[in-house]
Each structure stands twice: as C-alpha cells, then as structure tokens.
Design a protein around this motif. Sequence first.
Motif, PDB file in Angstrom:
ATOM      1  N   MET A   1      -3.339  -0.494  -5.341  1.00 24.03           N
ATOM      2  CA  MET A   1      -3.470   1.257  -5.477  1.00 24.03           C
ATOM      3  C   MET A   1      -2.608   2.108  -4.954  1.00 24.03           C
ATOM      4  O   MET A   1      -2.695   2.783  -5.148  1.00 24.03           O
ATOM      5  CB  MET A   1      -5.042   1.085  -4.754  1.00 24.03           C
ATOM      6  N   PHE A   2      -1.970   2.120  -3.249  1.00 25.96           N
ATOM      7  CA  PHE A   2      -1.838   2.783  -2.951  1.00 25.96           C
ATOM      8  C   PHE A   2      -0.854   3.501  -3.604  1.00 25.96           C
ATOM      9  O   PHE A   2      -0.211   4.699  -3.619  1.00 25.96           O
ATOM     10  CB  PHE A   2      -1.566   2.338  -1.558  1.00 25.96           C
ATOM     11  N   TYR A   3       0.175   2.642  -3.944  1.00 24.10           N
ATOM     12  CA  TYR A   3       1.408   2.792  -5.016  1.00 24.10           C
ATOM     13  C   TYR A   3       1.120   3.775  -5.839  1.00 24.10           C
ATOM     14  O   TYR A   3       1.936   4.850  -6.233  1.00 24.10           O
ATOM     15  CB  TYR A   3       2.104   1.481  -5.329  1.00 24.10           C
ATOM     16  N   TYR A   4       0.308   4.145  -6.549  1.00 27.69           N
ATOM     17  CA  TYR A   4      -0.051   5.063  -7.537  1.00 27.69           C
ATOM     18  C   TYR A   4      -1.049   6.230  -6.932  1.00 27.69           C
ATOM     19  O   TYR A   4      -0.648   7.322  -7.294  1.00 27.69           O
ATOM     20  CB  TYR A   4      -1.366   4.691  -8.699  1.00 27.69           C
ATOM     21  N   ARG A  57       5.137   0.862 -13.443  1.00 28.69           N
ATOM     22  CA  ARG A  57       5.670  -0.194 -11.987  1.00 28.69           C
ATOM     23  C   ARG A  57       6.960  -0.738 -11.400  1.00 28.69           C
ATOM     24  O   ARG A  57       6.434  -1.020 -12.601  1.00 28.69           O
ATOM     25  CB  ARG A  57       3.911  -0.397 -10.972  1.00 28.69           C
ATOM     26  N   ILE A  58       7.399  -0.636 -10.957  1.00 31.51           N
ATOM     27  CA  ILE A  58       8.941  -1.491 -10.508  1.00 31.51           C
ATOM     28  C   ILE A  58       8.577  -1.802  -9.223  1.00 31.51           C
ATOM     29  O   ILE A  58       7.899  -0.974  -7.771  1.00 31.51           O
ATOM     30  CB  ILE A  58       9.829  -0.623 -10.144  1.00 31.51           C
ATOM     31  N   THR A  59       9.574  -2.734  -8.842  1.00 34.25           N
ATOM     32  CA  THR A  59       9.640  -3.609  -7.570  1.00 34.25           C
ATOM     33  C   THR A  59      11.299  -3.819  -6.662  1.00 34.25           C
ATOM     34  O   THR A  59      11.565  -4.466  -7.767  1.00 34.25           O
ATOM     35  CB  THR A  59       8.633  -5.113  -7.298  1.00 34.25           C
ATOM     36  N   PHE A  60      11.133  -3.292  -5.417  1.00 33.45           N
ATOM     37  CA  PHE A  60      12.692  -3.585  -4.966  1.00 33.45           C
ATOM     38  C   PHE A  60      12.687  -4.689  -4.164  1.00 33.45           C
ATOM     39  O   PHE A  60      11.781  -4.738  -3.817  1.00 33.45           O
ATOM     40  CB  PHE A  60      13.342  -1.979  -4.794  1.00 33.45           C
ATOM     41  N   TYR A  66      13.962  -2.936   7.706  1.00 37.21           N
ATOM     42  CA  TYR A  66      12.451  -1.657   7.321  1.00 37.21           C
ATOM     43  C   TYR A  66      11.009  -2.198   7.371  1.00 37.21           C
ATOM     44  O   TYR A  66      10.147  -1.626   7.663  1.00 37.21           O
ATOM     45  CB  TYR A  66      12.734  -1.485   5.387  1.00 37.21           C
ATOM     46  N   PHE A  67      10.731  -3.466   7.734  1.00 30.56           N
ATOM     47  CA  PHE A  67       9.538  -4.379   7.671  1.00 30.56           C
ATOM     48  C   PHE A  67       9.761  -4.458   9.104  1.00 30.56           C
ATOM     49  O   PHE A  67       8.579  -4.525   8.742  1.00 30.56           O
ATOM     50  CB  PHE A  67       9.534  -5.195   7.033  1.00 30.56           C
ATOM     51  N   THR A  68      10.409  -4.532  10.269  1.00 27.95           N
ATOM     52  CA  THR A  68      10.436  -4.860  11.466  1.00 27.95           C
ATOM     53  C   THR A  68      10.672  -3.853  12.676  1.00 27.95           C
ATOM     54  O   THR A  68      10.828  -5.022  13.725  1.00 27.95           O
ATOM     55  CB  THR A  68      11.632  -6.656  11.306  1.00 27.95           C
ATOM     56  N   ARG A  82       5.803  -1.392   2.287  1.00 25.14           N
ATOM     57  CA  ARG A  82       4.965  -2.755   0.716  1.00 25.14           C
ATOM     58  C   ARG A  82       4.095  -1.291   0.211  1.00 25.14           C
ATOM     59  O   ARG A  82       4.212  -2.428  -1.092  1.00 25.14           O
ATOM     60  CB  ARG A  82       4.016  -3.508   1.840  1.00 25.14           C
ATOM     61  N   SER A  83       3.507  -0.515   0.261  1.00 24.82           N
ATOM     62  CA  SER A  83       2.662   0.143  -0.113  1.00 24.82           C
ATOM     63  C   SER A  83       3.349   0.813  -1.655  1.00 24.82           C
ATOM     64  O   SER A  83       2.973   0.612  -2.683  1.00 24.82           O
ATOM     65  CB  SER A  83       1.958   1.568   0.710  1.00 24.82           C
ATOM     66  N   ALA A  84       5.143   0.866  -1.156  1.00 25.92           N
ATOM     67  CA  ALA A  84       6.056   1.424  -2.439  1.00 25.92           C
ATOM     68  C   ALA A  84       6.175   0.515  -3.386  1.00 25.92           C
ATOM     69  O   ALA A  84       7.363   0.668  -4.254  1.00 25.92           O
ATOM     70  CB  ALA A  84       6.720   2.311  -1.704  1.00 25.92           C
TER      71      ALA A  84
END
Length: 240
Positions: A1-4, A57-60, A66-68, A82-84
């Motif tokens: 949901m946050f992606y949108y 939606r596209i996932t990279f 970036y996550f640590t 993650r939300s993006a």
Amino acid sequence: MFYYVLKYVLLGPLLRVAFRPRIEGLDHVPGSGAAVVAGNHLSFSDHFLMPAVLRRRITFLAKAEYFTGPGLKGRLTAFFFRSAGQIPVDRSGKEAGQAAIREGLGVLGRDELLGIYPEGTRSHDGRLYKGKVGVAVMALRAGVPVVPCAMIGTFEAQPPGRKIPKVHPVVIRFGEPLDFSRYAGMEGEKAVLRAITDEIMYAILTLSGQEYVDRYAADVKAEEAQKAAQGRRFPRLPHR
C-alpha cells in the motif's frame, strides 16, 4: 500500500514537477505478465524516477547497504526502500550473484516487473559500462522478455556525491522488448549469456547515446580509487 502512496501522493508528483520527465516508448513495457526492465544507472534518482512513470509496480534489486544503516536514520532508510519496492541483495562474496538471481526469479515467478541495472553499479562518469550476465540468466530461466530502458539527464541532475538533486529535465526512454526464447535451455552456456547481455547493453546504448566502455564499472572505479590513494601518499613534487 505504501508503494502506491509514495508513487501517487508523496514522491511521484514531486519527482514529476522537479524533473519534468519526458517518457518515450512506454507502450513497450508489457501491461501484464513477467518482464525484466534493464536500464543504465547514472544516478541515485533512477531508483525512483522509473517507478514513478510506469503504469505497473516494478521491483528493483538494490544493494544491501541501503537496508543496514545504523540508528534511526538507517531504520527509516530501510523502511523507505522496502516500501518503494526494493529488495536487498548482498553483493559481497561468492554467493552474491546467485542470491540476486534467486530474488529476481522470485519476482518474475509472481508475474511482476523486475528492474535491473546490468552494469551492477552506478556509472561514476556518465559512460555506459559492460553488463554482467545475471540479467541473461534470469531472462532465460524465467522465459521472459527484456525491455531496455535509458535514463537521460539524471547524471546531470544528481551525479554521484550530490545528495539533493537539482532541477533538470530528464528523458526516460523504453525500447522494444527483446525476445531470447531462441536460447531457451542454454543458460549454462557462458558464450550465450555473454551474447545476450551484450545485445541488451547495445539496445540500452542505442537508446541513451552514451559513450560505451567495454569494461566492468566496478573494476574501473577500483582502479581510479587506487590511483587517487597512491597520489595522496606520494604527491608529485613541483618542477623547478
């Protein structure tokens, strides 16, 4: 949901105003089903501009760093990525490439769009570098088309080292899907993987108009960093 929410309410409208992106060839991106979108990588902004203009939606696959990050800032950054729609991939060690392939195939197995930068890292000088063959492995194993994409102008808007992008017009250009079904079952052949990857990079080059360097960007970056370090250790004496 946050992606949108990011795409349509928070980040997307802001990016469109700031960069005024001109989109070309959007109809080349399949409206349904799995596909790989393979692009050049000139700027940190690329991660957000391409998703902002796509209808789906596209996932990279994104670097794990970036996550640590530590502390509150690190947790917020990880949540944002993650939300993006970013998936962390550890790029160190022998299993790094296989881990990226497994994650990518998982996305394609759900009939989604997978975004890949075949160069493996951002270009530090605006040139296009040799692609890594992971994109070819995934395309063959999943049996999906590859849509080449060129980001034009993002290097000028936010080159490496610049935290806040400046207002600059951008072109996002998609090419016709590349079909590699003729190579089905040959993902174990190194020459085939190299040929497919080179074809993808040539399609990106044709769209972007960049200067091409037939070397891996990471190797060139490492060499230049080493030379810079040596220059600091042994500065040249001025001529008399």
